[in-house]
Design a protein around this motif. Structure first.
Motif, PDB file in Angstrom:
ATOM      1  N   ILE A 134      -2.394   3.493   2.267  1.00  0.00           N
ATOM      2  CA  ILE A 134      -2.605   2.844   0.511  1.00  0.00           C
ATOM      3  C   ILE A 134      -1.211   3.821  -0.283  1.00  0.00           C
ATOM      4  CG2 ILE A 134      -3.163   3.939  -2.187  1.00  0.00           C
ATOM      5  CD1 ILE A 134      -4.362   1.435  -0.809  1.00  0.00           C
ATOM      6  N   GLY A 135      -1.356   5.868   0.891  1.00  0.00           N
ATOM      7  CA  GLY A 135       0.062   6.668   0.286  1.00  0.00           C
ATOM      8  C   GLY A 135       1.399   5.732   0.955  1.00  0.00           C
ATOM      9  N   THR A 136       1.662   4.836   1.533  1.00  0.00           N
ATOM     10  CA  THR A 136       2.423   4.091   2.228  1.00  0.00           C
ATOM     11  C   THR A 136       3.228   3.601   0.330  1.00  0.00           C
ATOM     12  OG1 THR A 136       2.259   2.768   2.843  1.00  0.00           O
ATOM     13  CG2 THR A 136       2.279   4.822   4.408  1.00  0.00           C
ATOM     14  N   ILE A 137       2.904   3.190  -0.094  1.00  0.00           N
ATOM     15  CA  ILE A 137       2.748   2.474  -1.182  1.00  0.00           C
ATOM     16  C   ILE A 137       3.507   2.923  -2.315  1.00  0.00           C
ATOM     17  CG2 ILE A 137       2.503   0.344  -2.868  1.00  0.00           C
ATOM     18  CD1 ILE A 137       0.654  -0.084  -1.032  1.00  0.00           C
ATOM     19  N   LEU A 138       4.674   2.866  -2.349  1.00  0.00           N
ATOM     20  CA  LEU A 138       5.471   3.495  -3.449  1.00  0.00           C
ATOM     21  C   LEU A 138       5.461   4.050  -5.022  1.00  0.00           C
ATOM     22  CD1 LEU A 138       8.381   4.509  -1.129  1.00  0.00           C
ATOM     23  CD2 LEU A 138       5.933   5.913  -1.590  1.00  0.00           C
ATOM     24  N   VAL A 166     -13.467   7.679   3.946  1.00  0.00           N
ATOM     25  CA  VAL A 166     -13.354   6.251   3.877  1.00  0.00           C
ATOM     26  C   VAL A 166     -11.708   5.805   3.969  1.00  0.00           C
ATOM     27  CG1 VAL A 166     -13.383   5.036   1.410  1.00  0.00           C
ATOM     28  CG2 VAL A 166     -15.414   6.421   1.713  1.00  0.00           C
ATOM     29  N   ARG A 167     -11.344   4.440   4.411  1.00  0.00           N
ATOM     30  CA  ARG A 167      -9.744   5.035   4.323  1.00  0.00           C
ATOM     31  C   ARG A 167      -9.963   3.905   3.381  1.00  0.00           C
ATOM     32  NH1 ARG A 167      -9.440   9.243   7.378  1.00  0.00           N
ATOM     33  NH2 ARG A 167     -10.676   8.552   9.309  1.00  0.00           N
ATOM     34  N   TRP A 168      -8.236   4.292   2.721  1.00  0.00           N
ATOM     35  CA  TRP A 168      -8.154   3.530   1.613  1.00  0.00           C
ATOM     36  C   TRP A 168      -6.999   2.697   1.988  1.00  0.00           C
ATOM     37  CZ3 TRP A 168      -7.323   6.035  -3.684  1.00  0.00           C
ATOM     38  CH2 TRP A 168      -9.086   6.128  -4.196  1.00  0.00           C
ATOM     39  N   VAL A 169      -6.878   1.746   2.468  1.00  0.00           N
ATOM     40  CA  VAL A 169      -6.058   0.880   3.354  1.00  0.00           C
ATOM     41  C   VAL A 169      -5.412  -0.533   1.994  1.00  0.00           C
ATOM     42  CG1 VAL A 169      -6.686   0.964   5.582  1.00  0.00           C
ATOM     43  CG2 VAL A 169      -7.266  -0.396   4.663  1.00  0.00           C
ATOM     44  N   ALA A 170      -4.097  -1.448   2.787  1.00  0.00           N
ATOM     45  CA  ALA A 170      -3.799  -1.985   1.343  1.00  0.00           C
ATOM     46  C   ALA A 170      -3.091  -3.203   2.763  1.00  0.00           C
ATOM     47  CB  ALA A 170      -2.883  -2.074   0.950  1.00  0.00           C
ATOM     48  N   GLY A 171      -3.652  -4.736   2.321  1.00  0.00           N
ATOM     49  CA  GLY A 171      -3.391  -5.199   2.946  1.00  0.00           C
ATOM     50  C   GLY A 171      -2.092  -6.491   2.233  1.00  0.00           C
TER      51      GLY A 171
END
Lengths: 284, 197
Positions: B185-189, B145-150
């Motif tokens: 998602i990991g790049t959202i701090l 499962v990839r967690w991503v954000a737009g």
């Protein structure tokens, strides 16, 4: 020394191993939040009014977005009548950004005053931010001293908004006197020149009043002075927040008021003490 | 003998929306064209995932991947001057839905987009508007499962240098407007607090 300064002795001055001058503890709540910030907001309000930016400030204030731990204001700044310490602390977090937006796109003559006003607010906010640190190095203390120096250098921009009632009375009296004298002169002038003269006079009158205000106003009040002891206090005794009365005021609700409500009001002091101790033990 | 290391807090996604099950649903509800979504997913996959675990680049296969749309991201942010105390930032992205009987909420967030030398005072971080939170299940790769954000990235004015007048950094929306970018998602701090002009 106290006698020389006209300060009365109190019981602490005679205690052994007590340095009376070290008894004062810096208090974030009353010195900064409810002290300097509150004064600063009065000055800012006057400044914005003078430059016609009060409405812009209110609009930005009301539209602040949410952020963790930040209470989003529900009213415009001018609609709030009473400020709590918590709200002033909140204000410290956003005032610089809000003011910067309210003072955007300055006119030609406004560039320097706006820059100085923002610089002054920035220095105080930065000082406050660093005073909240729970551990310090010599660098952070040096930063605090720099911010305080910067604040003192730039605060003159707000001097005209520190008008006391006495000064205002003097200004009103002077204005009345000038107008009376000018009216006598204008009567003798040809009607075609009167309008131009009135405009010139108004400008001169405002300048004279401003000079009087600047001459009479000052920043010599106790909370302004107390800031100068913060850095030394950190060097001697450690961080500032651990001495702030904020914690005590918050604890008053849980330790005293809740205990009073839960007591049967008969020999309440004993019940209040036991009530909090019991609850704390259960929580542990 | 084992020594207990520091507790690592993870990001949490919450608030699943039932009306989205694949990319097509997402495109329809959000009004983002399928072409843009495919392009961004492929770009994300090429830049962030190892070659063996990339998302398919075929549009038909991308369309068939199960997708969950969520409305809340919990980001643990280390408290200032603390080593093991975290503040939880809750970034919300409700799309067009109301949030607690008020307007919709699509919060501003900080995204790590480069190295510390980039963007002046922003030090490699850029603020962005959170547009969508997605879980994409890649059934070809062990159901990973990839967690991503737009997000809609903002760009710094004056290369992120502090303004002479205000002493603050100004950011603005991109004019060329590739409005929608997909990031990990990991790049959202954390949540960003921006004041709009």
């Amino acid at each position: 020394m106290c006698d020389n300064l006209g300060i009365g002795q109190n019981i602490f001055h005679r205690l052994d191993r007590v340095s009376a001058s070290d008894l004062y503890k810096p208090d974030m709540l009353h010195t900064i939040y409810l002290g300097l910030f509150k004064h600063m907001m009065d000055w800012i309000e006057g400044f914005l009014k003078k430059h016609g930016r009060l409405q812009a400030f209110d609009d930005v204030w009301k539209a602040l977005p949410p952020y963790p731990g930040f209470l989003v204001p529900k009213k415009a700044y001018r609609e709030v009548t009473q400020w709590q310490g918590k709200e002033m602390r909140n204000l410290g977090r956003c005032i610089l950004g809000v003011l910067a937006v309210a003072l955007r796109q300055p006119g030609g003559a406004q560039v320097i005053p706006f820059k100085r006003a923002l610089g002054c607010v920035r220095a105080l906010v930065d000082f406050n931010m660093m005073a909240q640190y729970r551990s310090h190095t010599s660098d952070t203390i040096a930063y605090m001293e720099d911010y305080l120096d910067q604040f003192h250098k730039l605060k003159d921009i707000f001097l005209e908004f520190r008008v006391t009632k006495r000064t205002q009375d003097k200004v009103d009296k002077q204005r009345k006197e000038i107008r009376r004298q000018r009216a006598l002169v204008i009567e003798r002038v040809a009607p075609s020149l009167r309008r131009r003269m009135r405009d010139d006079n108004r400008q001169e009158e405002n300048d004279l009043c401003l000079d009087l205000v600047r001459g009479e106003s000052h920043f010599n009040f106790i909370k302004m002075h107390l800031l100068s002891h913060f850095c030394d206090h950190i060097r001697q005794f450690g961080n500032i927040p651990m001495y702030s009365t904020e914690i005590g005021e918050l604890a008053h609700k849980t330790h005293i008021k809740d205990g009073w409500r839960q007591s049967n009001k008969n020999d309440a002091a004993r019940q209040i003490v036991h009530s909090y101790g019991r609850q704390h033990a259960i929580r542990m | 003998m084992t020594a207990a290391g520091p507790v690592v807090r993870r990001r949490v996604l919450k608030g699943r929306r039932e009306d989205v099950s694949n990319v097509v649903d997402f495109s329809r509800i959000w009004g983002v064209s399928l072409e843009i979504i495919y392009r961004e997913l492929i770009r994300y996959s090429r830049h962030n995932l190892p070659a063996a675990h990339r998302l398919p680049e075929d549009h038909a296969m991308l369309r068939s991947l199960p997708v969950e749309l969520l409305t809340q991201l919990e980001i643990p942010v280390l408290a200032f001057q603390e080593a093991d105390v975290y503040e939880i930032h809750r970034a919300r992205s409700t799309g067009d839905l109301h949030f607690r009987n008020q307007g919709s909420r699509n919060d501003w967030v900080w995204v790590q987009t480069g190295t510390e030398e980039m963007y002046g005072a922003l030090r490699g971080h850029l603020p962005a508007k959170l547009v969508a939170l997605l879980k994409i299940m890649d059934y070809r790769s062990d159901d990973t499962v990839r967690w991503v954000a737009g997000v809609q990235m903002l760009i710094p004015v004056n290369s992120g240098r502090l303004s002479d007048q205000y002493g603050l950094v100004t950011v603005q929306m991109r004019e060329d407007a590739p409005g929608f970018t997909i990031v990990d998602i990991g790049t959202i701090l954390g949540v960003a607090h921006l004041i709009q002009e």
